[in-house]
Design a protein around this motif. Structure first.
Motif, PDB file in Angstrom:
ATOM      1  N   SER A 298      10.432  15.515  28.905  1.00  0.00           N
ATOM      2  CA  SER A 298       9.596  14.313  29.052  1.00  0.00           C
ATOM      3  C   SER A 298       8.273  14.566  28.295  1.00  0.00           C
ATOM      4  O   SER A 298       7.689  15.533  28.649  1.00  0.00           O
ATOM      5  CB  SER A 298       9.536  13.249  30.254  1.00  0.00           C
ATOM      6  N   SER A 299       8.305  14.369  27.298  1.00  0.00           N
ATOM      7  CA  SER A 299       7.169  14.517  26.612  1.00  0.00           C
ATOM      8  C   SER A 299       5.498  13.154  26.344  1.00  0.00           C
ATOM      9  O   SER A 299       4.832  13.776  26.182  1.00  0.00           O
ATOM     10  CB  SER A 299       6.711  14.728  24.903  1.00  0.00           C
ATOM     11  N   SER A 300       5.595  12.551  27.544  1.00  0.00           N
ATOM     12  CA  SER A 300       4.748  11.111  27.185  1.00  0.00           C
ATOM     13  C   SER A 300       3.777  11.675  27.843  1.00  0.00           C
ATOM     14  O   SER A 300       3.816  12.070  29.020  1.00  0.00           O
ATOM     15  CB  SER A 300       5.739   9.734  27.808  1.00  0.00           C
ATOM     16  N   SER A 301       2.356  11.075  27.548  1.00  0.00           N
ATOM     17  CA  SER A 301       1.342  11.458  28.399  1.00  0.00           C
ATOM     18  C   SER A 301       0.927  10.025  29.480  1.00  0.00           C
ATOM     19  O   SER A 301       1.897   9.087  29.543  1.00  0.00           O
ATOM     20  CB  SER A 301       0.462  11.260  27.233  1.00  0.00           C
ATOM     21  N   PRO A 302       0.218  10.860  30.429  1.00  0.00           N
ATOM     22  CA  PRO A 302      -0.277   9.847  31.500  1.00  0.00           C
ATOM     23  C   PRO A 302      -0.782   8.374  31.053  1.00  0.00           C
ATOM     24  O   PRO A 302      -1.090   8.693  30.315  1.00  0.00           O
ATOM     25  CB  PRO A 302      -0.646  10.525  32.657  1.00  0.00           C
ATOM     26  N   PRO A 303      -0.620   7.408  31.471  1.00  0.00           N
ATOM     27  CA  PRO A 303      -1.460   6.297  31.508  1.00  0.00           C
ATOM     28  C   PRO A 303      -2.648   6.206  31.394  1.00  0.00           C
ATOM     29  O   PRO A 303      -3.262   7.055  32.100  1.00  0.00           O
ATOM     30  CB  PRO A 303      -0.400   5.124  32.091  1.00  0.00           C
ATOM     31  N   ASP A 304      -3.241   6.011  30.658  1.00  0.00           N
ATOM     32  CA  ASP A 304      -4.874   5.403  30.899  1.00  0.00           C
ATOM     33  C   ASP A 304      -5.207   5.266  31.890  1.00  0.00           C
ATOM     34  O   ASP A 304      -5.463   3.600  31.642  1.00  0.00           O
ATOM     35  CB  ASP A 304      -5.494   5.300  29.933  1.00  0.00           C
ATOM     36  N   PRO A 305      -5.627   4.996  32.958  1.00  0.00           N
ATOM     37  CA  PRO A 305      -6.329   4.080  34.146  1.00  0.00           C
ATOM     38  C   PRO A 305      -7.155   2.834  33.814  1.00  0.00           C
ATOM     39  O   PRO A 305      -6.903   1.509  34.656  1.00  0.00           O
ATOM     40  CB  PRO A 305      -6.345   4.690  35.192  1.00  0.00           C
ATOM     41  N   SER A 306      -8.080   2.821  32.962  1.00  0.00           N
ATOM     42  CA  SER A 306      -9.359   1.874  32.417  1.00  0.00           C
ATOM     43  C   SER A 306      -8.350   1.304  31.888  1.00  0.00           C
ATOM     44  O   SER A 306      -8.809   0.413  31.537  1.00  0.00           O
ATOM     45  CB  SER A 306      -9.903   3.068  31.531  1.00  0.00           C
ATOM     46  N   LYS A 307      -7.317   0.777  30.671  1.00  0.00           N
ATOM     47  CA  LYS A 307      -6.883   0.557  30.148  1.00  0.00           C
ATOM     48  C   LYS A 307      -5.958  -0.703  31.227  1.00  0.00           C
ATOM     49  O   LYS A 307      -5.145  -1.414  30.144  1.00  0.00           O
ATOM     50  CB  LYS A 307      -5.758   0.641  29.088  1.00  0.00           C
ATOM     51  N   PHE A 308      -5.713  -0.076  32.351  1.00  0.00           N
ATOM     52  CA  PHE A 308      -4.310  -1.484  33.047  1.00  0.00           C
ATOM     53  C   PHE A 308      -5.018  -2.274  33.692  1.00  0.00           C
ATOM     54  O   PHE A 308      -5.800  -2.539  33.899  1.00  0.00           O
ATOM     55  CB  PHE A 308      -4.067  -0.397  34.026  1.00  0.00           C
ATOM     56  N   GLU A 309      -4.359  -3.615  33.235  1.00  0.00           N
ATOM     57  CA  GLU A 309      -4.282  -4.745  34.288  1.00  0.00           C
ATOM     58  C   GLU A 309      -3.713  -5.374  34.724  1.00  0.00           C
ATOM     59  O   GLU A 309      -2.822  -5.735  34.167  1.00  0.00           O
ATOM     60  CB  GLU A 309      -4.700  -5.746  32.869  1.00  0.00           C
ATOM     61  N   ALA A 310      -3.776  -5.278  35.950  1.00  0.00           N
ATOM     62  CA  ALA A 310      -3.175  -5.333  37.191  1.00  0.00           C
ATOM     63  C   ALA A 310      -2.303  -7.069  37.294  1.00  0.00           C
ATOM     64  O   ALA A 310      -1.055  -7.172  36.613  1.00  0.00           O
ATOM     65  CB  ALA A 310      -3.512  -4.802  38.544  1.00  0.00           C
ATOM     66  N   THR A 311      -3.099  -7.595  37.028  1.00  0.00           N
ATOM     67  CA  THR A 311      -3.353  -9.140  37.303  1.00  0.00           C
ATOM     68  C   THR A 311      -2.202  -9.990  36.008  1.00  0.00           C
ATOM     69  O   THR A 311      -1.561 -10.657  35.786  1.00  0.00           O
ATOM     70  CB  THR A 311      -4.468  -9.885  37.246  1.00  0.00           C
TER      71      THR A 311
END
Length: 740
Positions: A239-252
């Motif tokens: 898998s070559s996908s990079s880890p997600p950026d927490p600053s762009k995560f919208e939980a709601t």
């Protein structure tokens, strides 16, 4: 007992030529051949028959089809032979005898060669069973070598002889089945020389043989190209996908997606993974070897399913815990959202996603949020507890198994009226995506409890037949998913892949920020799992005969055997698997939860369930599966051992050392310790009987060097998150908790 002639009135019964055939019973009939009447009616009939001098008619019952089961041993192989005697009707007194035989055990060479003779001997299922399970006791290269040697010296005097024709037909059947159902066996060969040697040996006088030859040559060409250009053929699990950026995560943001759409997208992901699952990757003998050096790539299809299971559990955790500033009422809406999604997954027969969501909601970081649960709608809580009950480990997950039996190949889920009204317009047939942990449990238990070889060294093929019954259930469920059609929703998938990975410590820290540690939650539904994360599982590691419904009859001999076996265990799931565990570093970071008390720190996983009383109904008197671990530098690795009433401490320690890849001759340097609740320990006597010395309160044991004073659980290990799948040691660094 009366002589046969006296019992039959001196008359010969139709269809029974042997005086050895027993008579089981009889039924008096009225003179006109009707059914038995009342007592008064029988009296009148008797009087009439006496007046007419007509004997009373009698129907005699006797087994007209007799079968005898015997074992026959030839050089290198043992057969189970069934001889049936079929008695003809009254008009044809000649009886016939049929004979069929199947392999019980044999040497490696004899089992491989039996592929070419199984049909002629009446063992029609042998090819399917062998091709599904042979990786447990041999390799593809070895099977090909044996078959090639046989093809170089075929039977029969000439090409046109009947013997040669039958042999050629069997060869085509074996290789066409193998290539169509397990093409990866040939594509994973590193060297094309075997295929190039095999192709010209195939029969020359049939169209099917020509097609097989062309297929083999194409595969050999691909292998040659891969050897010359290795960079063009990367591992399919990478898998070559990079880890997600927490600053762009919208939980709601998850609240903006309808529950039906969310469940549909999750079902799409799970179905695609389940269809690609290779059933034999679930075999206990392969799954238990996944941590060995050089076998990091085995069982990749199971690992892909585990990764998705953990990813969804992490998404539930992150969406509920990430926004720490929400009010309890707002956070309760998130819980209700995931409960609705779980219910929609149930309607789509997506049991894998359903259990992943339920497991996340039952994890300690969410379960302990008392104020949030108090604000949750009561009807949603009732539905949530009903969904959680589906995966109760009571009676070896009997409710989950019953649902698979009822809905495994049905067109739609069997729902209550409320859910049926909501989904009455659904026209597309639905496949069933099971919780794979149940099958992994069954196959691991079989591998642990049944010997691989007989006392004479022959490979125990009866064990492979039992394993095949479980694999056949998986294949049948896969067939129900192959025609499912889904439409991807890019907006949801973008949100789903943006969820950051939370470690266990991070999850619990966020939970404490939301609600500070206080008194235990009064809610009745106790958590049964914990959530951890395995971020890189990929780097660590048949056509069916008979009625389809019979494959889901869980009263089959294999499932009866499994049900009885699990009653010897406190935890039918966890205790039969190899599990890496690590203790908590402090009381504020729980590693596991008990199902009866919300204690923050505990040695074992909560899914181990309640203790099995020694007098529990059905508990076996002479065997039990225990889990033994050693304190390792990279984690505490559990191995399962079957202990009988005859096993002494040195023998158990030797077996445990061998399973941990240690020298069994060093058994005298170790002592066996049973790990009891509340941190207590019981030292098993050095020459004692383990079965009788152990208590019924625990199945967890520790193997410790004599004179060692390292306390249990003193080593601190940083874990990342996994949901309820087997906990894996990935290259000595990443650990995953198994909770079935």
């Amino acid at each position: 007992m009366l002589h046969r002639n006296l019992r039959t009135g001196g008359c010969n019964l139709p269809g029974v030529e042997s005086s050895d055939v027993p008579l089981i019973g009889y039924r008096p009939l009225s003179p006109d051949g009707g059914t038995p009447s009342s007592q008064s009616g029988r009296s009148e009939n008797v009087e009439n028959s006496q007046a007419e001098s007509s004997p009373m008619k009698t129907t005699w019952y006797c087994p007209l089809d007799l079968s005898t089961v015997v074992e026959e041993e030839e050089e290198g192989i043992i057969y189970t032979v069934v001889v049936k005697q079929h008695h003809a009707g009254p008009n044809s007194p000649v009886s016939t005898v049929s004979r069929s035989q199947c392999v019980k055990a044999g040497t490696e060479e004899k089992l491989v060669l039996h592929l070419l003779h199984s049909f002629s001997l009446g063992d029609s299922s042998f090819i399917s069973i062998f091709l599904s399970t042979y990786r447990s006791f041999t390799s593809t290269e070895r099977v090909l070598d044996i078959l090639i040697d046989r093809l170089e010296h075929p039977p029969g005097d000439s090409v046109k002889s009947q013997t040669r024709q039958s042999f050629n037909k069997a060869v085509c059947t074996v290789f066409s089945t193998w290539l169509s159902e397990y093409p990866e066996d040939f594509k994973n060969l590193g060297d094309p020389s075997r295929l190039l040697r095999l192709a010209p040996l195939l029969p020359q006088d049939s169209t099917s043989a020509a097609d097989l030859r062309a297929h083999l040559l194409r595969t050999a060409e691909e292998l040659s190209e891969r050897a010359l250009l290795p960079d063009n053929h990367r591992d399919q699990t990478s898998s070559s996908s990079s880890p997600p950026d927490p600053s762009k995560f919208e939980a709601t943001s998850v609240l903006g997606f309808p529950a039906a759409l969310t469940a549909e997208q999750l079902t799409k992901i799970e179905t695609e993974l389940f269809v690609r699952l290779v059933p034999y990757h679930c075999l206990g003998s392969l799954w238990s070897q996944r941590d060995k050096k050089g076998r990091e790539g085995v069982c990749w299809s199971v690992r892909a399913t585990i990764r998705q299971f953990n990813k969804l559990a992490n998404a539930v955790l992150a969406s509920c815990l990430w926004p720490t500033k929400l009010r309890s009422q707002q956070r309760a809406r998130l819980l209700e959202k995931w409960i609705n999604v779980a219910e929609e997954c149930r309607a789509r027969k997506n049991f894998s996603s359903l259990y992943s969501i339920v497991s996340a909601l039952q994890s300690n970081p969410i379960h302990r949020l008392r104020r949030t649960w108090q604000e949750t709608d009561r009807e949603a809580l009732r539905r949530y507890e009903e969904l959680a009950e589906i995966f109760s480990d009571k009676d070896n997950y009997s409710q989950s198994r019953e649902l698979l039996k009822e809905e495994g190949t049905s067109k739609f889920a069997n729902l209550d009226n409320r859910m049926n009204n909501r989904h009455h317009n659904r026209s597309n047939a639905q496949g069933t995506v099971p919780y794979l942990g149940i099958f992994l449990t069954d196959l691991t238990m079989l591998d642990t409890a049944v010997k691989d070889k007989l006392d004479n060294g022959y490979i125990n093929f009866d064990k492979r037949r039992r394993e095949f019954e479980v694999l056949a259930q998986i294949r049948l469920l896969q067939s129900s998913c192959k025609n499912c059609v889904f439409v991807a929703d890019e907006a949801f998938l973008q949100w789903y892949h943006s969820v950051p990975t939370l470690t266990e410590e991070q999850s619990y820290r966020l939970s404490n920020e939301i609600e500070a540690p206080s008194e235990p939650s009064p809610r009745s539904l106790m958590p049964t799992v914990i959530i951890t994360q395995c971020p890189d599982l990929s780097s660590s590691r048949t056509s069916l005969a008979g009625d389809g419904d019979s494959l889901f009859d869980f009263h089959s001999p294999v499932n009866n055997f499994l049900s009885k076996l699990t009653k010897h265990m406190r935890s039918p799931s966890v205790s039969c698997l190899d599990v890496d565990t690590s203790p908590p570093t402090n009381e504020s970071t729980p590693v596991a939860l008990t199902p009866t008390t919300p204690t923050k720190t505990h040695r074992r996983s909560a899914s181990c369930g309640n203790n099995l009383p020694s007098n529990a109904p059905g508990s076996g008197p002479d065997m039990r599966i225990i889990r033994i671990r050693m304190d390792l530098h990279d984690g505490n690795l559990y191995r399962s051992i079957l202990v009988t009433s005859n096993d002494k401490t040195p023998a158990v320690i030797s077996s445990a050392l061998e399973k941990h890849n240690q020298d069994p001759k060093q058994a005298s340097r170790y002592e066996l310790i049973q790990l009891l609740p509340e941190g207590k320990e019981l030292v098993i006597p050095a020459t004692g009987n383990v079965f009788y010395a152990m208590t019924s309160s625990s199945v967890d044991f520790l193997l410790r060097r004599k004179g060692g004073n390292t306390p249990v659980g003193s080593q601190s290990i940083t874990t990342e998150t996994s949901a309820t799948f087997p906990r894996i040691k990935a290259k000595g660094r990443r650990l995953v908790r198994t909770l079935f």
